[in-house]
Design a protein around this motif. Sequence first.
Motif, PDB file in Angstrom:
ATOM      1  N   LYS A  93       0.844  -1.201   0.000  1.00  0.00           N
ATOM      2  CA  LYS A  93       0.000   0.000   0.000  1.00  0.00           C
ATOM      3  C   LYS A  93       0.884   1.258   0.000  1.00  0.00           C
ATOM      4  N   LEU A  94       1.874   1.254   0.886  1.00  0.00           N
ATOM      5  CA  LEU A  94       2.745   2.421   1.020  1.00  0.00           C
ATOM      6  C   LEU A  94       3.471   2.736  -0.290  1.00  0.00           C
ATOM      7  N   PHE A  95       3.838   1.666  -0.956  1.00  0.00           N
ATOM      8  CA  PHE A  95       4.601   1.818  -2.207  1.00  0.00           C
ATOM      9  C   PHE A  95       3.814   2.679  -3.198  1.00  0.00           C
ATOM     10  N   HIS A  96       2.538   2.407  -3.275  1.00  0.00           N
ATOM     11  CA  HIS A  96       1.726   3.153  -4.246  1.00  0.00           C
ATOM     12  C   HIS A  96       1.485   4.585  -3.799  1.00  0.00           C
ATOM     13  N   ASP A  97       1.603   4.832  -2.487  1.00  0.00           N
ATOM     14  CA  ASP A  97       1.355   6.191  -1.982  1.00  0.00           C
ATOM     15  C   ASP A  97       2.648   6.980  -1.807  1.00  0.00           C
ATOM     16  N   LEU A  98       3.741   6.461  -2.314  1.00  0.00           N
ATOM     17  CA  LEU A  98       5.036   7.122  -2.132  1.00  0.00           C
ATOM     18  C   LEU A  98       4.992   8.591  -2.550  1.00  0.00           C
ATOM     19  N   ASP A  99       5.582   9.421  -1.716  1.00  0.00           N
ATOM     20  CA  ASP A  99       5.684  10.836  -2.053  1.00  0.00           C
ATOM     21  C   ASP A  99       7.034  11.042  -2.729  1.00  0.00           C
ATOM     22  N   ILE A 100       7.041  11.304  -4.016  1.00  0.00           N
ATOM     23  CA  ILE A 100       8.298  11.375  -4.754  1.00  0.00           C
ATOM     24  C   ILE A 100       8.628  12.809  -5.106  1.00  0.00           C
ATOM     25  N   LYS A 101       9.790  13.253  -4.641  1.00  0.00           N
ATOM     26  CA  LYS A 101      10.253  14.586  -5.000  1.00  0.00           C
ATOM     27  C   LYS A 101      11.501  14.427  -5.862  1.00  0.00           C
ATOM     28  N   VAL A 102      11.530  15.141  -6.950  1.00  0.00           N
ATOM     29  CA  VAL A 102      12.717  15.065  -7.810  1.00  0.00           C
ATOM     30  C   VAL A 102      13.268  16.465  -8.011  1.00  0.00           C
ATOM     31  N   SER A 103      14.548  16.602  -7.824  1.00  0.00           N
ATOM     32  CA  SER A 103      15.163  17.876  -8.170  1.00  0.00           C
ATOM     33  C   SER A 103      16.351  17.583  -9.068  1.00  0.00           C
ATOM     34  N   SER A 104      16.564  18.473  -9.994  1.00  0.00           N
ATOM     35  CA  SER A 104      17.667  18.253 -10.926  1.00  0.00           C
ATOM     36  C   SER A 104      18.581  19.462 -10.915  1.00  0.00           C
ATOM     37  N   ASN A 105      19.840  19.209 -10.942  1.00  0.00           N
ATOM     38  CA  ASN A 105      20.817  20.286 -10.795  1.00  0.00           C
ATOM     39  C   ASN A 105      21.947  20.085 -11.800  1.00  0.00           C
ATOM     40  N   ILE A 106      21.574  20.222 -13.061  1.00  0.00           N
ATOM     41  CA  ILE A 106      22.551  19.963 -14.119  1.00  0.00           C
ATOM     42  C   ILE A 106      23.047  21.288 -14.681  1.00  0.00           C
ATOM     43  N   GLU A 107      24.307  21.320 -14.929  1.00  0.00           N
ATOM     44  CA  GLU A 107      24.951  22.575 -15.312  1.00  0.00           C
ATOM     45  C   GLU A 107      25.533  22.395 -16.713  1.00  0.00           C
ATOM     46  N   ILE A 108      25.247  23.340 -17.586  1.00  0.00           N
ATOM     47  CA  ILE A 108      25.835  23.245 -18.936  1.00  0.00           C
ATOM     48  C   ILE A 108      27.231  23.855 -18.901  1.00  0.00           C
ATOM     49  N   PHE A 109      28.208  23.114 -19.265  1.00  0.00           N
ATOM     50  CA  PHE A 109      29.574  23.632 -19.144  1.00  0.00           C
ATOM     51  C   PHE A 109      30.273  23.744 -20.487  1.00  0.00           C
ATOM     52  N   GLU A 110      29.661  23.294 -21.534  1.00  0.00           N
ATOM     53  CA  GLU A 110      30.358  23.270 -22.808  1.00  0.00           C
ATOM     54  C   GLU A 110      29.319  23.278 -23.912  1.00  0.00           C
ATOM     55  N   LYS A 111      29.636  23.956 -25.027  1.00  0.00           N
ATOM     56  CA  LYS A 111      28.675  23.888 -26.126  1.00  0.00           C
ATOM     57  C   LYS A 111      29.366  23.538 -27.441  1.00  0.00           C
ATOM     58  N   GLY A 112      30.430  22.795 -27.352  1.00  0.00           N
ATOM     59  CA  GLY A 112      31.097  22.329 -28.565  1.00  0.00           C
ATOM     60  C   GLY A 112      31.917  23.424 -29.210  1.00  0.00           C
ATOM     61  N   ASN A 113      32.265  23.226 -30.461  1.00  0.00           N
ATOM     62  CA  ASN A 113      33.141  24.177 -31.142  1.00  0.00           C
ATOM     63  C   ASN A 113      32.413  25.398 -31.687  1.00  0.00           C
ATOM     64  N   LEU A 114      31.085  25.331 -31.711  1.00  0.00           N
ATOM     65  CA  LEU A 114      30.335  26.477 -32.210  1.00  0.00           C
ATOM     66  C   LEU A 114      30.001  27.404 -31.057  1.00  0.00           C
ATOM     67  N   ASN A 115      30.006  28.697 -31.360  1.00  0.00           N
ATOM     68  CA  ASN A 115      29.686  29.622 -30.290  1.00  0.00           C
ATOM     69  C   ASN A 115      28.181  29.871 -30.209  1.00  0.00           C
ATOM     70  N   GLY A 116      27.676  30.599 -31.188  1.00  0.00           N
ATOM     71  CA  GLY A 116      26.257  30.944 -31.137  1.00  0.00           C
ATOM     72  C   GLY A 116      25.384  29.833 -31.672  1.00  0.00           C
ATOM     73  N   GLY A 117      25.847  29.166 -32.691  1.00  0.00           N
ATOM     74  CA  GLY A 117      25.034  28.135 -33.321  1.00  0.00           C
ATOM     75  C   GLY A 117      24.698  28.536 -34.740  1.00  0.00           C
ATOM     76  N   ILE A 118      24.676  27.570 -35.653  1.00  0.00           N
ATOM     77  CA  ILE A 118      24.413  27.843 -37.069  1.00  0.00           C
ATOM     78  C   ILE A 118      23.026  28.471 -37.247  1.00  0.00           C
ATOM     79  N   TYR A 119      22.056  27.958 -36.502  1.00  0.00           N
ATOM     80  CA  TYR A 119      20.682  28.454 -36.639  1.00  0.00           C
ATOM     81  C   TYR A 119      20.581  29.907 -36.217  1.00  0.00           C
ATOM     82  N   TYR A 120      21.310  30.292 -35.220  1.00  0.00           N
ATOM     83  CA  TYR A 120      21.262  31.663 -34.721  1.00  0.00           C
ATOM     84  C   TYR A 120      21.885  32.613 -35.723  1.00  0.00           C
ATOM     85  N   GLU A 121      22.978  32.232 -36.278  1.00  0.00           N
ATOM     86  CA  GLU A 121      23.704  33.121 -37.177  1.00  0.00           C
ATOM     87  C   GLU A 121      22.959  33.205 -38.502  1.00  0.00           C
TER      88      GLU A 121
END
Lengths: 482, 387
Positions: free
Chosen positions: B359-387
């Motif tokens: 019973k408890l399993f189905h009533d589980l209170d699930i909290k999710v937090s995500s903390n991902i950081e973008i540190f790199e965007k490859g060799n392009l700066n702005g992006g082909i679509y932007y330019e």
Amino acid sequence: MEIKDIVKRLKKDTNNNDDYNIRKKIVGGKLVYVIYNEPLTSSDKISDFVIRSLDRIDKVAFKSDSNLEDIIFNEIDNFKVKEITTYEDICYHLNYGFTVILISDSNKYFALETKGELARGISPPLTESALRGAMDAFVENIQTNLGLIRRRIKDNNLWCESLEVGRYTKTKVNVLYMNNICKKELVDKVVEQIKKIDIDGIISAGTIKNLIEKENKSVFPTIFTTERPDKVCQSLLAGRVIILVDSSQFALLLPITMNDLFLSTEDGFNKSINITLTRFIRYISFFITLFTPAIYVAVTTYNQEMLPTELLVSFASQRSSVPFPAFFEAIIMLIAFELLRESDLRSPTFTTSALSTVGALILGEAAVNAGIVSPIMIIVIAITALSSLLFTEPEMINGVRWWRIIFMLGASFMGVIGVVLGFAIFIIKLCSVSSFGVPYFMPFSPISTTGLKNSIVKFSTKKLDKREPQLSRNTTKLKEVE
Amino acid sequence: MKKIIICLIILFTLTGCYNYRELNDLAIVSGISIAKVEDGYELTVEVVNTKKEQDAASARETDFVIYKNTSDSLQEGFRRLINEAPKKMYAAQMELLILDESLAKEDLKNVVDFMARDPEIRSEFYVIVGKNDDILEITTPLENINSKNIIQSLESNNTYLGSVNLVTFHDLIDNYLNDKIDLALPVIEMIGDASEGEENDNLENTTSEAFNLLNNIAVFKDDKLVGYLSEEESKVFNLVSNNIRTTLVKTDFEDDQYVISEMVNIECKTEVDPKKNSVSINVSGKAAISEANYTENLENDKTIKKVENKLNKYTEEIVKKLIKKTIDKYDSDIYGFEDMFYKKDADYYKKNIKDNWDKLFHDLDIKVSSNIEIFEKGNLNGGIYYE
């Protein structure tokens, strides 16, 4: 004894041998015999100095009232004039290359040094080559060898005990040591052991080595043989005892430890940090040459699970055409290698190229194609053989062979467990051996901090400032250097 | 001393050669597949062909040989393989065990018992669920041995894509003995015609007639297979269970625009609170943009922040969704929440949770937090679509 009787007796004893040259001369109105052994002497020295000075004495120096013996003793041109009195002494000196002068009506005889040069010149070391290191090696003449050592150590403390061994060969044996470094009891022990030897002849240093070393105790050498004077001097300074034997170009070095077999005189030339790596390789190669065939047998017949899958599959496919058990296969190849090595040592240089071609065939492709051995076995034998050749002391290589076979037997009975058991016995055996009172497994057991600094890891020369206390009385080797 | 030596020599000669087996007498088993059939188990054993490499005459032979046997017990089945094979099966080097779907849906008990009991078999081989029963039989290009091929793709998938998890037999036993965690195994499927795939001809075309394909993850409930996850779900499962360090996440924006980012150094921390019956999951890590048809300037810090927020939001969303799904649809605790509760507070668990877990399993209170950081965007700066 009348000198005529002496000559007669000599002729009789030597069966009137042509080698003994007897020259009659009249000096100062007295009969004088000049006797020498032609093959051992230098004819130039005899005619230039002995005969000529006798003539001079006869014509110039001799006055009728003076004593002929005194005049000869004073006036003869020779750096070494010995007075002897007995027949035995005469024979002894004749056989050493001396010229003996007999004067009638006198019981004093003179022996003059007129030895001929029967030795070759100093040549580079052949059996212990080093990239950097002295390029002179001992020769068969003990005086030259002594000279090579004395040239390097110019100190009164280099003492030398002269002994003579061999009833017929009367070989000169010199025991050299540094008086203020070496332990006295060690020297006494060695000298006493050599004195005990009563043998018909000593032809090489090996006889002395085998007689004073307790030969059956261990398969590994407890006395080192070397032809390098620099190595000898290094050992002298470390407090070791050197035995030089006349007519043998190898000096004996004792006592030694297992670790000494891994060192090379060349190590002193190179940076310690680089030599450490070389030492690692030497130690590793020792284990490789001991264990590789045994481990091969163990993993292919008992402990297949020890190998990575790919390797096992490769082993299995290579072995699939070989009809023999792995142990037998390994023994075949080991014998083939030993044959090759032995024949290479014995054969004259011009047949070695033929030998190596044939050997490469036996130990190579052909044997594989014939299905007698697997290619992996060739690799195993090749690396085993290669690793064993790192050691210059042949006794070491020979000793390793026994243990290699023991480990292989262990592997063929019990797999890796057998090898481990064999190794335990090996270590116990090594620890129980001692070389003239010095534990063979030093500096590892018992631990010696001075020795460890120059074992697998070589500390810098500045840090190697102490002598091994087990070997020497005086341990300061290097004083503070700026 | 002499007596001891003589004793030793006698000892050696009196013992037989325990466990002596010449390499030539072994059939090296590289993979085993077990299927459940009506009258017992069907074993498919893949044996490496050691003759092939050495012998030029057998160049046309296949790299491995398949032996099959049906028997009502596993041990008998394995032993009876010798009726067909010339050598004894040697399974210490086995690297892959394929549990057929038919077996996975029923019961693994026998298999686990047999494999764990046998002293020869090691426990570090991978276990995988096979959707067809002839997966081992087909020939594979690039890797000679089929099971090796499967293991390689398993490992590289786990490293670079992250849609399968790696489960060794050791993990399986652990999992099996612990009734608070449910099992999740990678799945493999054979595509094409097995009868053509068996032949060496399969290797002579640039596209194979039959090939094996990794197919995400299977979910178990009480050690019985209950369903399969999609690729997206499998990645999320791996992410939550800390099975992977790298994966790709696609973040959608308005007008069919998207940014694909490669997440690296992913770490997922799961905190449980038995008293509140809650689970909080925190995903952290770094991401590098690897593809984007996004028209805004990616060089701008604000845009990056925006993408980052979106990415985090999306991650939270999918994690929540998957956990909900596995709980509601399969009723399966593949993440081991129950185990976490137990480890957090054993006394409380025994008193209050153990009996009402369903019973408890189905009533589980699930909290999710995500903390991902973008540190790199490859060799392009702005992006082909932007330019």
